[in-house]
Design a protein around this motif. Sequence first.
Motif, short mmCIF file in Angstrom:
data_model
loop_
_atom_site.label_atom_id
_atom_site.label_comp_id
_atom_site.label_asym_id
_atom_site.label_seq_id
_atom_site.Cartn_x
_atom_site.Cartn_y
_atom_site.Cartn_z
N ALA A 1 0.80 -1.23 0.00
CA ALA A 1 0.00 0.00 0.00
C ALA A 1 0.83 1.28 0.00
O ALA A 1 0.26 2.37 -0.01
CB ALA A 1 -1.01 0.03 1.15
N ASN B 1 -0.23 2.75 -3.13
CA ASN B 1 -1.68 3.01 -3.03
C ASN B 1 -1.96 4.30 -2.27
O ASN B 1 -2.84 5.06 -2.66
CB ASN B 1 -2.39 1.85 -2.33
CG ASN B 1 -2.10 0.50 -2.97
OD1 ASN B 1 -0.94 0.12 -3.08
ND2 ASN B 1 -3.13 -0.20 -3.40
N TRP B 2 -1.25 4.52 -1.18
CA TRP B 2 -1.50 5.73 -0.39
C TRP B 2 -1.18 6.99 -1.19
O TRP B 2 -1.81 8.04 -0.98
CB TRP B 2 -0.69 5.71 0.92
CG TRP B 2 -1.34 4.90 2.00
CD1 TRP B 2 -0.95 3.67 2.45
CD2 TRP B 2 -2.50 5.25 2.78
NE1 TRP B 2 -1.79 3.24 3.45
CE2 TRP B 2 -2.75 4.18 3.68
CE3 TRP B 2 -3.35 6.36 2.81
CZ2 TRP B 2 -3.81 4.19 4.59
CZ3 TRP B 2 -4.40 6.37 3.72
CH2 TRP B 2 -4.63 5.29 4.59
N GLN B 3 -0.22 6.92 -2.10
CA GLN B 3 0.10 8.10 -2.92
C GLN B 3 -1.03 8.42 -3.89
O GLN B 3 -1.12 9.52 -4.43
CB GLN B 3 1.42 7.89 -3.69
CG GLN B 3 2.58 7.37 -2.86
CD GLN B 3 2.69 8.06 -1.52
OE1 GLN B 3 2.61 9.29 -1.42
NE2 GLN B 3 2.86 7.26 -0.46
N LEU C 1 -4.20 8.42 -3.15
CA LEU C 1 -5.43 8.77 -2.43
C LEU C 1 -6.00 10.12 -2.87
O LEU C 1 -7.20 10.25 -3.11
CB LEU C 1 -5.14 8.76 -0.92
CG LEU C 1 -6.31 8.95 0.04
CD1 LEU C 1 -7.42 7.95 -0.23
CD2 LEU C 1 -5.83 8.81 1.49
N GLU D 1 -9.20 1.05 -3.54
CA GLU D 1 -7.76 1.33 -3.55
C GLU D 1 -7.01 0.66 -2.42
O GLU D 1 -5.78 0.71 -2.38
CB GLU D 1 -7.50 2.84 -3.52
CG GLU D 1 -7.68 3.48 -4.88
CD GLU D 1 -7.27 4.94 -4.91
OE1 GLU D 1 -7.16 5.49 -6.00
OE2 GLU D 1 -7.07 5.55 -3.83
N THR E 1 -6.69 1.29 0.90
CA THR E 1 -5.94 2.11 1.88
C THR E 1 -6.91 2.47 3.01
O THR E 1 -7.16 1.65 3.87
CB THR E 1 -5.36 3.37 1.21
OG1 THR E 1 -6.40 4.03 0.47
CG2 THR E 1 -4.22 3.01 0.28
N ALA E 2 -7.43 3.69 2.97
CA ALA E 2 -8.40 4.10 3.99
C ALA E 2 -9.69 3.30 3.85
O ALA E 2 -9.97 2.73 2.80
CB ALA E 2 -8.69 5.59 3.84
N ASP F 1 -11.33 3.98 11.54
CA ASP F 1 -10.36 4.59 10.60
C ASP F 1 -10.37 6.11 10.75
O ASP F 1 -11.41 6.75 10.65
CB ASP F 1 -10.75 4.18 9.17
CG ASP F 1 -9.67 4.49 8.16
OD1 ASP F 1 -9.20 3.54 7.51
OD2 ASP F 1 -9.30 5.68 8.00
N THR G 1 -8.40 8.40 8.94
CA THR G 1 -7.76 9.12 7.85
C THR G 1 -8.39 10.51 7.69
O THR G 1 -9.62 10.63 7.63
CB THR G 1 -7.93 8.34 6.53
OG1 THR G 1 -7.46 7.01 6.73
CG2 THR G 1 -7.18 9.00 5.38
N THR H 1 -4.77 -2.90 9.05
CA THR H 1 -3.33 -3.03 9.23
C THR H 1 -3.02 -3.61 10.62
O THR H 1 -1.87 -3.84 10.96
CB THR H 1 -2.63 -1.65 9.09
OG1 THR H 1 -3.30 -0.73 9.94
CG2 THR H 1 -2.70 -1.17 7.65
#
Lengths: 393, 393
Positions: free
Chosen positions: A151, A154-156, A158, A333, A335-336, A342, A344, B98
């Motif tokens: 990830a 993947n985080w990039q 978002l 995606e 990630t979040a 969560d 985020t 995670t």
Amino acid sequence: MNKNAAFEIAEYERRLKKTRAAMAKAGLDALFITDPSNQAWLTGYDGWSFYVHQGVILTMEGEPIWWGRYMDMMGGRRTCWMSHDNIIGYGDHFIQSTEVHPMQDLAALLTRLGFEGARIGVEMENYYYSAKAHAVLSAELPNAKLSDATALVNWQRLIKSAPEIAFIQKAARISEKVMRTAIERAEVGVRKNDLVADIMHAGITGVDGDWGDYPAIVPLTPSGLDATAAHLTWNGAPMRADEATFFELSGCYRRYHAPLCRTVYLGTPSDEMRRVEAAQLEGIEAGLWAARAGNRTCDIANAFMDVMARHGIERSGRMGYPIGLSYPPDWGERTASIRSEDETVLETGMVFHFMPALWMDSWGLETTETILIQEDGAAKPLCDIDRKLFVKH
Amino acid sequence: MNKNAAFEIAEYERRLKKTRAAMAKAGLDALFITDPSNQAWLTGYDGWSFYVHQGVILTMEGEPIWWGRYMDMMGGRRTCWMSHDNIIGYGDHFIQSTEVHPMQDLAALLTRLGFEGARIGVEMENYYYSAKAHAVLSAELPNAKLSDATALVNWQRLIKSAPEIAFIQKAARISEKVMRTAIERAEVGVRKNDLVADIMHAGITGVDGDWGDYPAIVPLTPSGLDATAAHLTWNGAPMRADEATFFELSGCYRRYHAPLCRTVYLGTPSDEMRRVEAAQLEGIEAGLWAARAGNRTCDIANAFMDVMARHGIERSGRMGYPIGLSYPPDWGERTASIRSEDETVLETGMVFHFMPALWMDSWGLETTETILIQEDGAAKPLCDIDRKLFVKH
């Protein structure tokens, strides 16, 4: 630059820069990226070849390297933006062999590039990086330090760039078309597969000049009791009176998605279903209101659940995820998550599938939106389809 | 027994028996199966949920256990043949977290079942068993002996039963329909995505009462230079004169496939292309002749390559694979290969996609057949579409 890549070179440079900053922070010399969405995001590579081992090597300098089966190297030349020198193929004898493994070829390549003792990030939690691949790569590179970079790329992804949002908006036009097709065509006696055929046809013909690509998930269209389950596809049974059918669909424009769900009831829904519908719609409004820059993903979920609790409806778990560029088997995606655990922080340009579906004991009600987090105010749903239970007599 | 499962209980019992014999031979107490095709083959499970961790536990006694996400357990109840007690769900908080991993839940389940110290086979080389999943499961079950059982179930699928062949024949009727659609609709100026939309529509409407399912690979339809690559999908460009387009397509009937390729040329093909076409057709005849019970997979490849060599055409690598029940991203069974290094002995009831495509420097020619190994004589192509380069003016 290859004219077939989906974006301008400046967009790919932005992506490389962002990813390299994350690599530096993680203390990595190189990344080996197997997620096809991450590969495409960095290099433009686009082909249905992810069923064999392939990936992108990204180091701190120069172009990324796309590495895959020799015959797919030809596809890399047709779709990646990099020079042909950086698109590398391995021999066909590695394919599904019990004697040799493609990771042996990759290890040799990494060694030639001087990375045999490097700190290399790999995507441990990915469909396309098998347990065996990791075991072979580890054994072949005993001096390298392989670490989990799941990830990281993947985080990039978002926060979407303006050209990416433009692609998602094109996908949203296609999503509206497929959903309208589903709602218009649904009626008692229509075989579900015939309806799905029309849905797919609508999606792939696209809207005006914007051609439709294949969505990363096929249409999910269960009726009645099947709609108590989340991920059934379709069969050849005719649609029946007095049943709800939910449609979980997405248009796709050059691998970018805009998922959308609506539910159609053929007949007169029960008072209970109407009550749940009203609660769901109120909850969605509350969720959209909470989905603003500076708030967190959990705020969206909590806002929705508060409304549900007020109406005596139990709903926990995940209610959405970021979307954008994707390949099968998932358009999320990864990630979040929109869920109470969560935190985020929402930023302008993030795009989520806000997915507060309700699966009841004997029926399901899916009403969802692809939403864009805006600079000011509530999130903006990107598709324009009435938000309600569609009732047809 | 659940009426939604695709086959009679006797067919599933046959499969369990065969698999358990292989487990005994491999010295395994239990199998954890992640390949969705293997899951469906053993239990009937059918849903687009393989993008989260799920699998089948098979021990030496009793029904298999389907294990997956709670909301997909509901889908298991709708599609598996086993009793509901043997369809088990884990909580949504495990999804893309995670902090916790679904393999922790699986390890707890295996422990409850008394297998915490057992010899357990896992599919190390599979899309749906990630490097991380293996690391977590290994750590959670320190006393178990996890070993690689990749393809153990796949090999049991190689010889098809009569009901399976009947399904593949239904898929073949659908393959004929989609290929006819492609050939009839292809012409200069038609946008490729519009053509693909018609292809998909033809496939999913199916043939007569046999409804079409989604193939495990989307239509591959590259033209001209794009056809020098094996796995490009489509775009919105209009078809052009004087180009070859290959169509790699499959009908799908209840997850069973019958892949088929044909090439269409819009205009007058070069003498060179005609020469290669003639060689390819002759090579296919030689391959079919060699594809008989008692011969080996390599005999098919060698027969084809001998003809190519005689015509001065270089072709090496893989020329086919077994097919049948499948889920994305691949419709191959991932066991035997039709190639010179593979010595699998052919037996009655095996079904292969014989795929001696030729990718040249500036064009590609794909002409292939799904073939059934018969008790006597040459293999039988299951689709009835003229075997030739289709030329349209």
